[in-house]
Design a protein around this motif. Sequence first.
Motif, PDB file in Angstrom:
ATOM      1  N   LYS A 146       0.806  -1.225   0.000  1.00 23.19           N
ATOM      2  CA  LYS A 146       0.000   0.000   0.000  1.00 23.19           C
ATOM      3  C   LYS A 146       0.836   1.270   0.000  1.00 23.19           C
ATOM      4  N   THR A 147       1.992   1.240   0.671  1.00 23.71           N
ATOM      5  CA  THR A 147       2.760   2.472   0.875  1.00 23.71           C
ATOM      6  C   THR A 147       3.947   2.635  -0.061  1.00 23.71           C
ATOM      7  N   VAL A 148       4.406   1.571  -0.696  1.00 19.46           N
ATOM      8  CA  VAL A 148       5.508   1.656  -1.664  1.00 19.46           C
ATOM      9  C   VAL A 148       4.901   1.626  -3.069  1.00 19.46           C
ATOM     10  N   PRO A 149       5.317   2.532  -3.960  1.00 16.26           N
ATOM     11  CA  PRO A 149       4.722   2.609  -5.309  1.00 16.26           C
ATOM     12  C   PRO A 149       5.077   1.417  -6.187  1.00 16.26           C
ATOM     13  N   ILE A 150       4.453   0.273  -5.893  1.00 16.77           N
ATOM     14  CA  ILE A 150       4.665  -0.963  -6.650  1.00 16.77           C
ATOM     15  C   ILE A 150       3.534  -1.117  -7.664  1.00 16.77           C
ATOM     16  N   GLY A 151       3.871  -1.544  -8.878  1.00 18.91           N
ATOM     17  CA  GLY A 151       2.870  -1.812  -9.888  1.00 18.91           C
ATOM     18  C   GLY A 151       2.760  -0.710 -10.928  1.00 18.91           C
ATOM     19  N   LYS A 152       1.866  -0.934 -11.912  1.00 17.08           N
ATOM     20  CA  LYS A 152       1.685   0.004 -13.020  1.00 17.08           C
ATOM     21  C   LYS A 152       0.520   0.957 -12.744  1.00 17.08           C
ATOM     22  N   PRO A 153       0.696   2.235 -13.097  1.00 13.55           N
ATOM     23  CA  PRO A 153      -0.428   3.174 -12.939  1.00 13.55           C
ATOM     24  C   PRO A 153      -1.514   2.955 -13.985  1.00 13.55           C
ATOM     25  N   LEU A 154      -1.169   2.303 -15.069  1.00 15.97           N
ATOM     26  CA  LEU A 154      -2.151   1.873 -16.073  1.00 15.97           C
ATOM     27  C   LEU A 154      -1.557   0.738 -16.885  1.00 15.97           C
ATOM     28  N   SER A 155      -2.420   0.013 -17.587  1.00 15.07           N
ATOM     29  CA  SER A 155      -1.964  -1.118 -18.396  1.00 15.07           C
ATOM     30  C   SER A 155      -1.539  -0.617 -19.767  1.00 15.07           C
ATOM     31  N   GLY A 156      -0.304  -0.913 -20.134  1.00 18.53           N
ATOM     32  CA  GLY A 156       0.195  -0.481 -21.433  1.00 18.53           C
ATOM     33  C   GLY A 156       1.658  -0.820 -21.605  1.00 18.53           C
ATOM     34  N   LYS A 157       2.133  -0.704 -22.832  1.00 22.42           N
ATOM     35  CA  LYS A 157       3.526  -1.013 -23.158  1.00 22.42           C
ATOM     36  C   LYS A 157       4.406   0.201 -22.859  1.00 22.42           C
ATOM     37  N   ILE A 158       5.613  -0.048 -22.350  1.00 23.36           N
ATOM     38  CA  ILE A 158       6.557   1.039 -22.102  1.00 23.36           C
ATOM     39  C   ILE A 158       7.193   1.444 -23.435  1.00 23.36           C
ATOM     40  N   ASN A 159       6.918   2.696 -23.853  1.00 19.02           N
ATOM     41  CA  ASN A 159       7.447   3.201 -25.120  1.00 19.02           C
ATOM     42  C   ASN A 159       8.840   3.797 -24.977  1.00 19.02           C
ATOM     43  N   SER A 160       9.121   4.345 -23.796  1.00 21.68           N
ATOM     44  CA  SER A 160      10.422   4.974 -23.580  1.00 21.68           C
ATOM     45  C   SER A 160      10.843   4.748 -22.142  1.00 21.68           C
ATOM     46  N   GLY A 161      12.078   4.278 -21.948  1.00 21.32           N
ATOM     47  CA  GLY A 161      12.536   3.939 -20.623  1.00 21.32           C
ATOM     48  C   GLY A 161      13.213   5.082 -19.887  1.00 21.32           C
ATOM     49  N   PHE A 162      13.717   4.743 -18.701  1.00 17.14           N
ATOM     50  CA  PHE A 162      14.372   5.710 -17.820  1.00 17.14           C
ATOM     51  C   PHE A 162      15.836   5.891 -18.249  1.00 17.14           C
ATOM     52  N   GLY A 163      16.310   7.153 -18.241  1.00 14.08           N
ATOM     53  CA  GLY A 163      17.710   7.408 -18.562  1.00 14.08           C
ATOM     54  C   GLY A 163      17.865   8.274 -19.805  1.00 14.08           C
ATOM     55  N   TYR A 164      19.062   8.317 -20.344  1.00 19.16           N
ATOM     56  CA  TYR A 164      19.338   9.152 -21.523  1.00 19.16           C
ATOM     57  C   TYR A 164      18.705   8.540 -22.764  1.00 19.16           C
ATOM     58  N   ARG A 165      18.157   9.451 -23.619  1.00 15.92           N
ATOM     59  CA  ARG A 165      17.492   9.036 -24.858  1.00 15.92           C
ATOM     60  C   ARG A 165      17.519  10.209 -25.852  1.00 15.92           C
ATOM     61  N   LYS A 166      17.094   9.918 -27.062  1.00 13.81           N
ATOM     62  CA  LYS A 166      16.956  10.978 -28.051  1.00 13.81           C
ATOM     63  C   LYS A 166      15.592  11.624 -27.850  1.00 13.81           C
ATOM     64  N   ASP A 167      15.563  12.927 -27.632  1.00 12.79           N
ATOM     65  CA  ASP A 167      14.319  13.638 -27.365  1.00 12.79           C
ATOM     66  C   ASP A 167      13.350  13.453 -28.533  1.00 12.79           C
ATOM     67  N   PRO A 168      12.067  13.088 -28.242  1.00 17.83           N
ATOM     68  CA  PRO A 168      11.097  12.843 -29.320  1.00 17.83           C
ATOM     69  C   PRO A 168      10.666  14.110 -30.067  1.00 17.83           C
ATOM     70  N   ILE A 169      10.956  15.295 -29.497  1.00 19.24           N
ATOM     71  CA  ILE A 169      10.537  16.539 -30.145  1.00 19.24           C
ATOM     72  C   ILE A 169      11.662  17.115 -30.996  1.00 19.24           C
ATOM     73  N   ASN A 170      12.864  17.259 -30.392  1.00 16.54           N
ATOM     74  CA  ASN A 170      13.967  17.894 -31.138  1.00 16.54           C
ATOM     75  C   ASN A 170      15.094  16.928 -31.492  1.00 16.54           C
ATOM     76  N   SER A 171      14.937  15.659 -31.142  1.00 20.91           N
ATOM     77  CA  SER A 171      15.917  14.604 -31.493  1.00 20.91           C
ATOM     78  C   SER A 171      17.289  14.819 -30.865  1.00 20.91           C
ATOM     79  N   GLY A 186      -8.104   9.079 -22.404  1.00 29.55           N
ATOM     80  CA  GLY A 186      -9.125   8.886 -21.372  1.00 29.55           C
ATOM     81  C   GLY A 186      -8.958   7.608 -20.568  1.00 29.55           C
ATOM     82  N   GLN A 187      -7.881   6.867 -20.779  1.00 27.33           N
ATOM     83  CA  GLN A 187      -7.656   5.632 -20.014  1.00 27.33           C
ATOM     84  C   GLN A 187      -7.436   5.962 -18.538  1.00 27.33           C
ATOM     85  N   PRO A 188      -8.133   5.282 -17.620  1.00 24.86           N
ATOM     86  CA  PRO A 188      -7.985   5.577 -16.182  1.00 24.86           C
ATOM     87  C   PRO A 188      -6.550   5.360 -15.697  1.00 24.86           C
TER      88      PRO A 188
END
Length: 276
Positions: A146-171, A186-188
């Motif tokens: 209940k108190t540790v943020p475990i689990g997904k906030p919604l069901s879906g595929k991860i499109n972009s992970g944590f860390g350095y990446r190429k920015d989707p707007i300016n590349s 509108g997905q809960p």
Amino acid sequence: MERDRVTILVVTPDKRGVRSLNIRTFHIRALFFVLTGFMLVSLVSFVASYKLYKKAKRKNEVMGYLVNQIGTLSQALSSNLFLEDQLNERLGDIEQKLIEMQKLLRKKGIKKELSIGGEFIPADRLSSSYFDILEKDIDKLMDTIKTVPIGKPLSGKINSGFGYRKDPINSRLAFHSGVDIDAYWGQPVIVTADGVVRHAGWYKGYGKTIIVEHKNGYETLYGHLSSLNVKEGQYVKSGDVIGFAGSTGRSTGPHLHYEILKNNQNVDPARYLSLR
């Protein structure tokens, strides 16, 4: 013939005369045998009666002992039945907690059957203290979920992970402080741990955003929402719907930007999305 008789002289108290009584020796012998036989019969009857008396007394003692034992066993049985009812009730409470835990995990997108194991303990060795320990461990685990943020906030595929990446707007190369989860408009979106809403509104490039403070230095952020379902200062419980996915702010399409902070430092949310 005189030898076969015995003469008994009877003197009256006033000494006025003497009377004689002639008894045949046959009659005396007969009387002797009758009296002897009567005494033998009486003695045998007495011995038999005494034995019956002792036997009856012993039976009464045995019956008394058995009655006491039955009473003791009855009390023990009643006590054991009462204890069994208590343990069954405790077991029902524990089972209900496990069901609630399973429901919460599924709501948070974690489809995992709770593993069970440990020492084999026969039913007759179960005690209230054993259930106390078991229930305490379950309560600790439930509190963590209940108190540790475990689990997904919604069901879906991860499109972009944590860390350095190429920015989707300016590349350009940039640090991504969370994960982007694919979503439909509108997905809960649910909150992943109990906490208090610190921010509910527009936030930098994340558009409509909700930030929730949790225990133990945790904080979660939900960005690019289409609409909000909570307000600042509101207490929310793990699994509550706090908003709906969208594409507000600096976004190329409907998705959820999700962050986890621990003591004000961003951590990889992927480590918290499932139980290992």
